[in-house]
Design a protein around this motif. Sequence first.
Motif, PDB file in Angstrom:
ATOM      1  N   VAL A   1      29.545 -20.888  -2.681  1.00 53.83           N
ATOM      2  CA  VAL A   1      28.165 -21.344  -2.753  1.00 53.83           C
ATOM      3  C   VAL A   1      27.626 -21.737  -1.381  1.00 53.83           C
ATOM      4  O   VAL A   1      26.410 -21.719  -1.155  1.00 53.83           O
ATOM      5  CB  VAL A   1      28.065 -22.512  -3.754  1.00 53.83           C
ATOM      6  CG1 VAL A   1      28.637 -23.791  -3.149  1.00 53.83           C
ATOM      7  CG2 VAL A   1      26.643 -22.730  -4.214  1.00 53.83           C
ATOM      8  N   ALA A   2      28.514 -22.082  -0.438  1.00 49.77           N
ATOM      9  CA  ALA A   2      28.046 -22.409   0.909  1.00 49.77           C
ATOM     10  C   ALA A   2      27.418 -21.208   1.592  1.00 49.77           C
ATOM     11  O   ALA A   2      26.576 -21.353   2.475  1.00 49.77           O
ATOM     12  CB  ALA A   2      29.212 -22.930   1.750  1.00 49.77           C
ATOM     13  N   ALA A   3      27.825 -19.991   1.188  1.00 45.30           N
ATOM     14  CA  ALA A   3      27.261 -18.782   1.790  1.00 45.30           C
ATOM     15  C   ALA A   3      26.109 -18.211   0.985  1.00 45.30           C
ATOM     16  O   ALA A   3      25.380 -17.354   1.478  1.00 45.30           O
ATOM     17  CB  ALA A   3      28.352 -17.717   1.928  1.00 45.30           C
ATOM     18  N   PHE A   4      25.947 -18.669  -0.265  1.00 45.14           N
ATOM     19  CA  PHE A   4      24.923 -18.079  -1.128  1.00 45.14           C
ATOM     20  C   PHE A   4      24.337 -19.166  -2.027  1.00 45.14           C
ATOM     21  O   PHE A   4      24.683 -19.270  -3.207  1.00 45.14           O
ATOM     22  CB  PHE A   4      25.543 -16.947  -1.958  1.00 45.14           C
ATOM     23  CG  PHE A   4      24.523 -16.071  -2.642  1.00 45.14           C
ATOM     24  CD1 PHE A   4      23.533 -15.443  -1.929  1.00 45.14           C
ATOM     25  CD2 PHE A   4      24.571 -15.876  -4.017  1.00 45.14           C
ATOM     26  CE1 PHE A   4      22.597 -14.630  -2.552  1.00 45.14           C
ATOM     27  CE2 PHE A   4      23.653 -15.072  -4.663  1.00 45.14           C
ATOM     28  CZ  PHE A   4      22.664 -14.439  -3.926  1.00 45.14           C
ATOM     29  N   PRO A   5      23.452 -20.018  -1.485  1.00 45.03           N
ATOM     30  CA  PRO A   5      22.936 -21.155  -2.269  1.00 45.03           C
ATOM     31  C   PRO A   5      22.066 -20.759  -3.453  1.00 45.03           C
ATOM     32  O   PRO A   5      21.766 -21.609  -4.297  1.00 45.03           O
ATOM     33  CB  PRO A   5      22.124 -21.950  -1.235  1.00 45.03           C
ATOM     34  CG  PRO A   5      21.803 -20.982  -0.152  1.00 45.03           C
ATOM     35  CD  PRO A   5      22.934 -20.015  -0.113  1.00 45.03           C
ATOM     36  N   LEU A   6      21.667 -19.493  -3.543  1.00 42.71           N
ATOM     37  CA  LEU A   6      20.863 -19.060  -4.692  1.00 42.71           C
ATOM     38  C   LEU A   6      21.719 -18.691  -5.899  1.00 42.71           C
ATOM     39  O   LEU A   6      21.184 -18.357  -6.955  1.00 42.71           O
ATOM     40  CB  LEU A   6      20.000 -17.860  -4.305  1.00 42.71           C
ATOM     41  CG  LEU A   6      18.852 -18.131  -3.325  1.00 42.71           C
ATOM     42  CD1 LEU A   6      18.087 -16.847  -3.049  1.00 42.71           C
ATOM     43  CD2 LEU A   6      17.915 -19.200  -3.863  1.00 42.71           C
ATOM     44  N   ALA A   7      23.062 -18.749  -5.765  1.00 39.15           N
ATOM     45  CA  ALA A   7      23.947 -18.390  -6.875  1.00 39.15           C
ATOM     46  C   ALA A   7      23.703 -19.247  -8.119  1.00 39.15           C
ATOM     47  O   ALA A   7      23.634 -18.714  -9.235  1.00 39.15           O
ATOM     48  CB  ALA A   7      25.406 -18.470  -6.433  1.00 39.15           C
ATOM     49  N   PRO A   8      23.560 -20.590  -8.018  1.00 39.61           N
ATOM     50  CA  PRO A   8      23.279 -21.366  -9.234  1.00 39.61           C
ATOM     51  C   PRO A   8      21.963 -20.977  -9.904  1.00 39.61           C
ATOM     52  O   PRO A   8      21.877 -20.994 -11.141  1.00 39.61           O
ATOM     53  CB  PRO A   8      23.237 -22.817  -8.723  1.00 39.61           C
ATOM     54  CG  PRO A   8      24.036 -22.804  -7.482  1.00 39.61           C
ATOM     55  CD  PRO A   8      23.795 -21.476  -6.857  1.00 39.61           C
ATOM     56  N   LEU A   9      20.949 -20.616  -9.122  1.00 36.67           N
ATOM     57  CA  LEU A   9      19.671 -20.206  -9.710  1.00 36.67           C
ATOM     58  C   LEU A   9      19.832 -18.899 -10.482  1.00 36.67           C
ATOM     59  O   LEU A   9      19.324 -18.760 -11.606  1.00 36.67           O
ATOM     60  CB  LEU A   9      18.617 -20.062  -8.617  1.00 36.67           C
ATOM     61  CG  LEU A   9      17.220 -19.627  -9.070  1.00 36.67           C
ATOM     62  CD1 LEU A   9      16.625 -20.667 -10.013  1.00 36.67           C
ATOM     63  CD2 LEU A   9      16.306 -19.408  -7.881  1.00 36.67           C
ATOM     64  N   LEU A  10      20.532 -17.924  -9.886  1.00 38.75           N
ATOM     65  CA  LEU A  10      20.769 -16.664 -10.589  1.00 38.75           C
ATOM     66  C   LEU A  10      21.595 -16.891 -11.851  1.00 38.75           C
ATOM     67  O   LEU A  10      21.339 -16.282 -12.899  1.00 38.75           O
ATOM     68  CB  LEU A  10      21.484 -15.681  -9.669  1.00 38.75           C
ATOM     69  CG  LEU A  10      20.689 -15.159  -8.466  1.00 38.75           C
ATOM     70  CD1 LEU A  10      21.551 -14.237  -7.620  1.00 38.75           C
ATOM     71  CD2 LEU A  10      19.428 -14.434  -8.917  1.00 38.75           C
ATOM     72  N   ALA A  11      22.588 -17.780 -11.768  1.00 39.38           N
ATOM     73  CA  ALA A  11      23.405 -18.088 -12.950  1.00 39.38           C
ATOM     74  C   ALA A  11      22.569 -18.755 -14.027  1.00 39.38           C
ATOM     75  O   ALA A  11      22.730 -18.458 -15.226  1.00 39.38           O
ATOM     76  CB  ALA A  11      24.575 -18.989 -12.547  1.00 39.38           C
ATOM     77  N   LEU A  12      21.659 -19.649 -13.643  1.00 46.76           N
ATOM     78  CA  LEU A  12      20.802 -20.319 -14.627  1.00 46.76           C
ATOM     79  C   LEU A  12      19.916 -19.315 -15.348  1.00 46.76           C
ATOM     80  O   LEU A  12      19.802 -19.337 -16.589  1.00 46.76           O
ATOM     81  CB  LEU A  12      19.952 -21.379 -13.920  1.00 46.76           C
ATOM     82  CG  LEU A  12      18.894 -22.076 -14.780  1.00 46.76           C
ATOM     83  CD1 LEU A  12      19.542 -22.872 -15.907  1.00 46.76           C
ATOM     84  CD2 LEU A  12      18.010 -22.981 -13.923  1.00 46.76           C
ATOM     85  N   LEU A  13      19.269 -18.436 -14.591  1.00 46.37           N
ATOM     86  CA  LEU A  13      18.399 -17.432 -15.216  1.00 46.37           C
ATOM     87  C   LEU A  13      19.195 -16.526 -16.150  1.00 46.37           C
ATOM     88  O   LEU A  13      18.736 -16.173 -17.240  1.00 46.37           O
ATOM     89  CB  LEU A  13      17.698 -16.611 -14.129  1.00 46.37           C
ATOM     90  CG  LEU A  13      16.757 -17.386 -13.197  1.00 46.37           C
ATOM     91  CD1 LEU A  13      16.206 -16.467 -12.115  1.00 46.37           C
ATOM     92  CD2 LEU A  13      15.621 -18.033 -13.978  1.00 46.37           C
ATOM     93  N   ASN A  14      20.404 -16.144 -15.712  1.00 46.21           N
ATOM     94  CA  ASN A  14      21.233 -15.292 -16.560  1.00 46.21           C
ATOM     95  C   ASN A  14      21.646 -16.008 -17.842  1.00 46.21           C
ATOM     96  O   ASN A  14      21.647 -15.420 -18.927  1.00 46.21           O
ATOM     97  CB  ASN A  14      22.474 -14.858 -15.792  1.00 46.21           C
ATOM     98  CG  ASN A  14      23.430 -14.065 -16.652  1.00 46.21           C
ATOM     99  OD1 ASN A  14      23.244 -12.890 -16.923  1.00 46.21           O
ATOM    100  ND2 ASN A  14      24.488 -14.712 -17.113  1.00 46.21           N
ATOM    101  N   ASN A  15      21.998 -17.291 -17.738  1.00 46.00           N
ATOM    102  CA  ASN A  15      22.500 -18.019 -18.908  1.00 46.00           C
ATOM    103  C   ASN A  15      21.410 -18.298 -19.924  1.00 46.00           C
ATOM    104  O   ASN A  15      21.681 -18.383 -21.136  1.00 46.00           O
ATOM    105  CB  ASN A  15      23.149 -19.326 -18.472  1.00 46.00           C
ATOM    106  CG  ASN A  15      24.486 -19.095 -17.814  1.00 46.00           C
ATOM    107  OD1 ASN A  15      24.868 -17.959 -17.560  1.00 46.00           O
ATOM    108  ND2 ASN A  15      25.209 -20.152 -17.526  1.00 46.00           N
TER     109      ASN A  15
END
Length: 864
Positions: free
Chosen positions: A652-666
């Motif tokens: 996540v330090a290299a890709f801070p948008l990962a939680p946002l993409l995971a939220l939209l997917n979930n």
Amino acid sequence: SLLQADAMASSGLFFKDGKKRIDYILVYKKSSPQVEKRSTFEKNLRAEGLMLEREPAVTNSDIMFVKIHCPWETLCKYAERMNIRMPFRKKCYYTDWRSKTMGSLQRNMRELKSWLPRNPMKLDKEALPDLEETDCYTAPFSRARIHHFTINNKDSFFSNSTRSRIVHHMLQRTKYEDGKSKMGINRLLNNGTYEAAFPPHEGSHKSRHPIKTHGAQNHRHLLYERWARWGMWYKYQPLDLIRRYFGEKIGLYFAWLGWYTGMLIPAALVGLFVFLYGLFTMDSSQVSTAAPAVCKCNVQQPSGRDGVGKEICEANETIMCPMCERNCTLQKLNESCIYAKVTHLFDNGGTVFFAIFMAIWATVFLEFWKRRRAVLTYDWDLIDWEDEEEELRPQFEAKYSQVERVNPITGKPEPFQPFPDKLSRLMVSVSGIFFMISLVLTAVFAVVVYRLVAMEQFASFKWYFIKKYWQFATSGTGVCINFMIIMSLNVVYEKVAYLLTDLEHPRTESEWENSFALKMFLFQFVNLNSSIFYIAFFLGRFAGRPGKYNKLFNRWRLEECHPSGCLIDLCLQMGVIMVLKQMWNNFMELGYPLLQNWWSRRKMKRGGQLMEHKVSLPQWEKDWNLQPMNLHGLMDEYLEMVLQFGFTTIFVAAFPLAPLLALLNNIIEIRLDAYKFVTQWRRPMPARATDIGIWYGILEGIGVLAVITNAFVIAITSDYIPRFVYAYKYGPCTDQGYRQEKCLKGYVNSSLSVFDLSELGMGYSGYCRYRDYRAPPWSSTPYEFTLQFWHVLAARLAFIIVFEHLVFGIKSFIAYLIPDMPKDLCDRMRREKYLVQEMMYEAELEHLQRERKKNGKQYHHEWP
């Protein structure tokens, strides 16, 4: 009444008499040769108290359905034998004085809430049925104390899922031949005696009448309208109704998925804030004016005024060394302007904060899930529930039928696997796992070789756009090829995991599932993340320097990082794999079953087997035409989410948008899974469970790995530590205190070393620059590492140690502070245990006094 009975029978939920409810469906082919086993099995089912009725299929003359009904007496007998808890009294949580106090407080709070706007995420209470058992004390059912329990209607006292679970229990333990192991519906399904066995759905999930005016026709219709429709994406899930219809095991999965999705909201907001911070500080951060020119170097230094965009984007006289052997031309530093700006979006001052935040977030998520699970297990009467002793797998019995020992639980002799045999099979399985992991690493190596070959080709491409951005083209095509290899190997892994797990011969189905789940997680985790680990920690680390590059097979020069760093490659790799993987999973979960169900309906229409309309089919035949639930149960669902959790936390330090993409997917995933369970799959057997099993331990392991990986990403992959060392040791603020605006002036110049182009032998003259900390060619020790290199290396190692100890300390402290069970829940459980004993005593006393009074005998108020 006859017409009404016919109508109820034609709905597919009752026998032909319209009174006996169908609790289970068995399907077999008339052409099946296993007639004797089937007839013996069904005769024994009738002897156990079940009622059976046959019905031929409408659409296939070779298919026969066996409808099973469990009468009241049989339900009571097996509910007592299985220790099923049933409601007997309304719950009362507090003493009188406390209930009065809480009552007044609750009234005041209710009045206050009435003035506030209603929470749009909550479901309307009037839209959901009153599930009585969730508000009642329960106790193990007993026929001797049947008068204790609240039985308003015998037909509805046992819910449909409970009835199906009782019948499934009987089906698993009924013999079809003489012999110890000749029993169970699972063996009959494996040997082809029956084609399928499933509980029926409670009718159609759709209605011609709107639910607001006419209400729900059944729980399946209600689940579709209030849960599975896409328009309900923002609503809370009706977990009690899900648990009632599908059982506790599936209910816990959706409770965990909903909890995980809700916890992603703060992580996604903080990640978006870090990304926006990088976006808004893109032109005003990192560096300002260049450092003075290096002596004896005719290379013009950057001369921007402020911002990374200034120092790099205005360095139009700084020549960078060629990044490939033959076809690459000399490039100016300002041609990396776009890459530098994009890199700053993910590598900025908020990176360290976000990595620490996500490590703490993972701990809080898991600790609070334990509390949430405790509340659910209490509400669903699972606190005192223990797994039943599972039956042995047929393959285990067949393999070890010659060796027996006494089961310490049941006290009966059963087949036993000797320890040397178990150890040898385990070693073979472990060797297979390592072999498959080495196959993954080989695939990653093949992609690396492709990148080395492709960068030369793209650098000499005729199309100017590709020739100019050949590094981006190399990375992009490499990611796509890597994704196709990942998806191809996943198919191979599943078959290999099956083979290795069967080779181990696990004793029970749960042991088989845990072993298979662990293998699939290891395979897919390594498959998905191995290329990411390569880019994060190996790309450009061993490339060498101009004039002395390291080559693969003495032919291909190893790939270097872009002048703006390797982080842009890491972001691209993570983004593409995460997005494409989620899109593929969503298609396979919903699109594939939809296509299968459509094709089966099309085949029936082509054959002229279907009558005028689909509604004419009874419910059991509609269910038969649906897809069965996956053989692994919920394993695929958990595996997808756990791998996503790894993407969300590990890099996540290299890709801070990962939680946002995971939220939209979930948000999509919850409704997609709900739609699939309600409309596309046959109703699964309602199973019980108290937790999410082996997946919790895997999640904890991912949380630990995430801390270590993020520490290395910040220290090694990003430029955070080199900038930090420069600002405090080599920049203009060395003796003046640290101020971000001007202390990084000249950082880009300091991070680039000088090389004499005449040493390449390619006809160039002058000097070029490359990313490293090496002495210039006119030094007494040319091209040796400078003191700044060792300072940066020491700072990186120190950061890794400090970061890991700090974050692990915070994680442990938070885990200690958060108890696994809320205190008020502990008090409620202790009080309930006390009240249940008192109520059982009072109910028994009242019943005995009524019996004595009825018989005309004298009775007393004390316990007889």
